[in-house]
Write an enzyme that holds these catalytic residues in place. Structure first.
Site, PDB file in Angstrom:
ATOM      1  N   TYR A  62      88.765 101.817 146.212  1.00 56.56           N
ATOM      2  CA  TYR A  62      87.558 100.970 146.272  1.00 56.56           C
ATOM      3  C   TYR A  62      86.334 101.789 146.713  1.00 56.56           C
ATOM      4  O   TYR A  62      85.253 101.686 146.129  1.00 56.56           O
ATOM      5  CB  TYR A  62      87.821  99.824 147.250  1.00 56.56           C
ATOM      6  CG  TYR A  62      86.770  98.754 147.315  1.00 56.56           C
ATOM      7  CD1 TYR A  62      86.801  97.651 146.464  1.00 56.56           C
ATOM      8  CD2 TYR A  62      85.751  98.812 148.260  1.00 56.56           C
ATOM      9  CE1 TYR A  62      85.842  96.647 146.558  1.00 56.56           C
ATOM     10  CE2 TYR A  62      84.792  97.820 148.356  1.00 56.56           C
ATOM     11  CZ  TYR A  62      84.843  96.735 147.504  1.00 56.56           C
ATOM     12  OH  TYR A  62      83.891  95.745 147.596  1.00 56.56           O
ATOM     13  N   TYR A  78      80.168  93.339 155.139  1.00 57.38           N
ATOM     14  CA  TYR A  78      81.253  92.346 155.092  1.00 57.38           C
ATOM     15  C   TYR A  78      80.654  90.948 154.987  1.00 57.38           C
ATOM     16  O   TYR A  78      79.952  90.481 155.877  1.00 57.38           O
ATOM     17  CB  TYR A  78      82.156  92.503 156.319  1.00 57.38           C
ATOM     18  CG  TYR A  78      83.109  93.676 156.144  1.00 57.38           C
ATOM     19  CD1 TYR A  78      84.451  93.465 155.833  1.00 57.38           C
ATOM     20  CD2 TYR A  78      82.659  94.987 156.221  1.00 57.38           C
ATOM     21  CE1 TYR A  78      85.322  94.536 155.636  1.00 57.38           C
ATOM     22  CE2 TYR A  78      83.516  96.062 156.021  1.00 57.38           C
ATOM     23  CZ  TYR A  78      84.849  95.825 155.730  1.00 57.38           C
ATOM     24  OH  TYR A  78      85.704  96.877 155.518  1.00 57.38           O
TER      25      TYR A  78
HETATM   26  N1  CAA Z   1      91.433 103.381 161.486  1.00 59.64           N
HETATM   27  C1  CAA Z   1      92.472 104.077 161.993  1.00 59.64           C
HETATM   28  N2  CAA Z   1      93.731 103.667 161.883  1.00 59.64           N
HETATM   29  C2  CAA Z   1      93.959 102.496 161.264  1.00 59.64           C
HETATM   30  C3  CAA Z   1      92.913 101.720 160.734  1.00 59.64           C
HETATM   31  C4  CAA Z   1      91.610 102.209 160.878  1.00 59.64           C
HETATM   32  N3  CAA Z   1      90.548 101.523 160.386  1.00 59.64           N
HETATM   33  N4  CAA Z   1      93.434 100.618 160.150  1.00 59.64           N
HETATM   34  C5  CAA Z   1      94.780 100.707 160.339  1.00 59.64           C
HETATM   35  N5  CAA Z   1      95.073 101.833 161.011  1.00 59.64           N
HETATM   36  C6  CAA Z   1      96.389 102.309 161.402  1.00 59.64           C
HETATM   37  C7  CAA Z   1      97.158 101.219 162.141  1.00 59.64           C
HETATM   38  O1  CAA Z   1      96.789 101.240 163.504  1.00 59.64           O
HETATM   39  C8  CAA Z   1      98.609 101.661 161.910  1.00 59.64           C
HETATM   40  O2  CAA Z   1      98.899 102.730 162.753  1.00 59.64           O
HETATM   41  P1  CAA Z   1     100.368 102.907 163.332  1.00 59.64           P
HETATM   42  O3  CAA Z   1     101.276 103.024 162.146  1.00 59.64           O
HETATM   43  O4  CAA Z   1     100.259 104.157 164.131  1.00 59.64           O
HETATM   44  O5  CAA Z   1     100.603 101.677 164.146  1.00 59.64           O
HETATM   45  C9  CAA Z   1      98.556 102.234 160.491  1.00 59.64           C
HETATM   46  O6  CAA Z   1      97.167 102.560 160.249  1.00 59.64           O
HETATM   47  C10 CAA Z   1      98.992 101.226 159.443  1.00 59.64           C
HETATM   48  O7  CAA Z   1      98.196 100.045 159.579  1.00 59.64           O
HETATM   49  P2  CAA Z   1      98.650  98.651 158.991  1.00 59.64           P
HETATM   50  O8  CAA Z   1      99.803  98.092 159.754  1.00 59.64           O
HETATM   51  O9  CAA Z   1      97.449  97.782 158.867  1.00 59.64           O
HETATM   52  O10 CAA Z   1      99.219  99.132 157.582  1.00 59.64           O
HETATM   53  P3  CAA Z   1      99.384  98.362 156.291  1.00 59.64           P
HETATM   54  O11 CAA Z   1      99.958  99.319 155.318  1.00 59.64           O
HETATM   55  O12 CAA Z   1     100.068  97.058 156.499  1.00 59.64           O
HETATM   56  O13 CAA Z   1      97.872  97.984 155.852  1.00 59.64           O
HETATM   57  C11 CAA Z   1      95.650  98.355 155.182  1.00 59.64           C
HETATM   58  C12 CAA Z   1      96.915  98.982 155.727  1.00 59.64           C
HETATM   59  C13 CAA Z   1      95.910  97.829 153.771  1.00 59.64           C
HETATM   60  C14 CAA Z   1      94.587  99.421 155.109  1.00 59.64           C
HETATM   61  C15 CAA Z   1      95.214  97.166 156.083  1.00 59.64           C
HETATM   62  O14 CAA Z   1      94.987  97.667 157.381  1.00 59.64           O
HETATM   63  C16 CAA Z   1      93.914  96.563 155.584  1.00 59.64           C
HETATM   64  O15 CAA Z   1      93.921  95.715 154.712  1.00 59.64           O
HETATM   65  N6  CAA Z   1      92.776  96.955 156.151  1.00 59.64           N
HETATM   66  C17 CAA Z   1      91.461  96.417 155.765  1.00 59.64           C
HETATM   67  C18 CAA Z   1      90.800  97.283 154.764  1.00 59.64           C
HETATM   68  C19 CAA Z   1      89.418  96.738 154.499  1.00 59.64           C
HETATM   69  O16 CAA Z   1      88.558  96.731 155.364  1.00 59.64           O
HETATM   70  N7  CAA Z   1      89.187  96.271 153.305  1.00 59.64           N
HETATM   71  C20 CAA Z   1      87.920  95.704 152.999  1.00 59.64           C
HETATM   72  C21 CAA Z   1      88.144  94.566 152.057  1.00 59.64           C
HETATM   73  S1  CAA Z   1      86.644  93.640 151.813  1.00 59.64           S
HETATM   74  C22 CAA Z   1      85.722  94.605 150.865  1.00 59.64           C
HETATM   75  O17 CAA Z   1      86.110  95.633 150.416  1.00 59.64           O
HETATM   76  C23 CAA Z   1      84.334  94.114 150.572  1.00 59.64           C
HETATM   77  C24 CAA Z   1      83.329  95.124 150.929  1.00 59.64           C
HETATM   78  O18 CAA Z   1      82.741  95.724 150.038  1.00 59.64           O
HETATM   79  C25 CAA Z   1      82.955  95.349 152.331  1.00 59.64           C
END
Ligand code: CAA
Length: 240
Positions: free
Chosen positions: A147, A179
């Site tokens: 993205y 957001y």
């Molecule tokens: N920074 C650092 N570490 C992070 C992090 C971040 N921002 N987010 C997650 N992590 C870490 C977690 O702490 C976890 O660490 P550990 O394994 O050490 O515990 C590891 O990464 C895995 O995290 P998740 O359990 O969340 O893993 P997942 O595979 O289930 O999901 C993800 C990962 C898909 C990225 C999920 O965190 C997510 O959906 N995040 C949101 C992403 C986002 O902001 N998307 C925006 C959508 S809206 C949009 O895009 C519109 C726009 O234009 C603004």
């Protein structure tokens, strides 16, 4: 004569607000959508705005879609490339399909739509294009290499095409939303979203109508000197 505008992804979320704002400002609006017939029908019933179904990731479907809109409403003078999808995953889990779908829709869609309408805009000496980028294309976002790459690509696309249109009466600009309170953002895990909102200086999610205001400003006939710009509307989350 009212100008004809196509808003991709125009029946839901940010696109719906853009379609409505343009209609209320006197534009003839065609709201494109790809999949959700039920929401599109409800949108048309509610707003009176015609909805046109095609997939912006398809070059041929965009060409046919623009042709159909032009036959029914008139020459397309304004395009808002808003259609976008997410397939969020960390690199470890992101497969090629998630990469391709996001690039083909979010960035490929901009090319397909602009290509389909460009010659007409050139021949008439007027055009307004607004591409919806993202804060995550400016700043990056964990779990969004697809993205962020597509949205960052949109910002570059905007500057390049802006140069080509500048002497021809065609402006090309981007808006980089932060957001916004939409289904797409609602799909972000709640605990992740709470941390994101905590970093927004304005202290809340944005409203789709707040993006639509920016679009109205950029597409105005009076906007001929604004091109190649990216307007950030993000509550102060990323000052770029
Ligand atoms: N920074 C650092 N570490 C992070 C992090 C971040 N921002 N987010 C997650 N992590 C870490 C977690 O702490 C976890 O660490 P550990 O394994 O050490 O515990 C590891 O990464 C895995 O995290 P998740 O359990 O969340 O893993 P997942 O595979 O289930 O999901 C993800 C990962 C898909 C990225 C999920 O965190 C997510 O959906 N995040 C949101 C992403 C986002 O902001 N998307 C925006 C959508 S809206 C949009 O895009 C519109 C726009 O234009 C603004």
């Amino acid at each position: 004569m009212a100008r004809v505008v196509v808003v991709t992804g125009g029946t839901r979320g940010i696109g719906e607000a853009i379609s409505l704002a343009l209609k209320n400002a006197g534009y003839k609006v065609a709201a494109n959508y790809a999949g959700n017939d039920e929401r599109a029908k409800a949108f048309t019933d509610r707003t009176g705005i015609a909805a046109y179904k095609w997939d912006v990731s398809s070059f041929d479907d965009c060409a046919a879609g623009i042709k159909k809109v032009e036959a029914e409403l008139g020459p397309v003078e304004v395009i808002v490339n808003n259609a976008g999808i997410t397939r969020d995953a960390t690199m470890k889990k992101m497969n090629r399909q998630a990469w391709d779908e996001v690039l083909d829709t979010n960035l490929g869609g901009c090319y397909n739509m602009c290509k389909a309408a460009w010659d007409g805009m050139l021949s008439r000496g007027f055009g307004r294009i607004v591409n919806i980028g993202s804060i995550n294309g400016q700043a990056g976002q964990y779990g969004q290499v697809n993205y962020a790459a597509a949205k960052s690509g949109i910002h570059g696309f905007t500057k390049a095409l802006g140069q080509e249109g500048a002497a021809k009466g065609i402006t090309v600009n981007a808006i980089a939303p932060g957001y916004i309170d939409t289904d797409m953002v609602a799909a972000v895990p709640a605990e992740v979203l709470a941390k994101i909102v905590a970093r927004i200086p304005v202290g809340r999610l944005g409203q789709a109508s707040e993006i639509a205001r920016g679009v109205l400003f950029l597409v105005a006939d009076e906007g001929g000197f604004i091109t190649g710009s990216t307007m950030s509307i993000n509550g102060g989350q990323h000052m770029y």
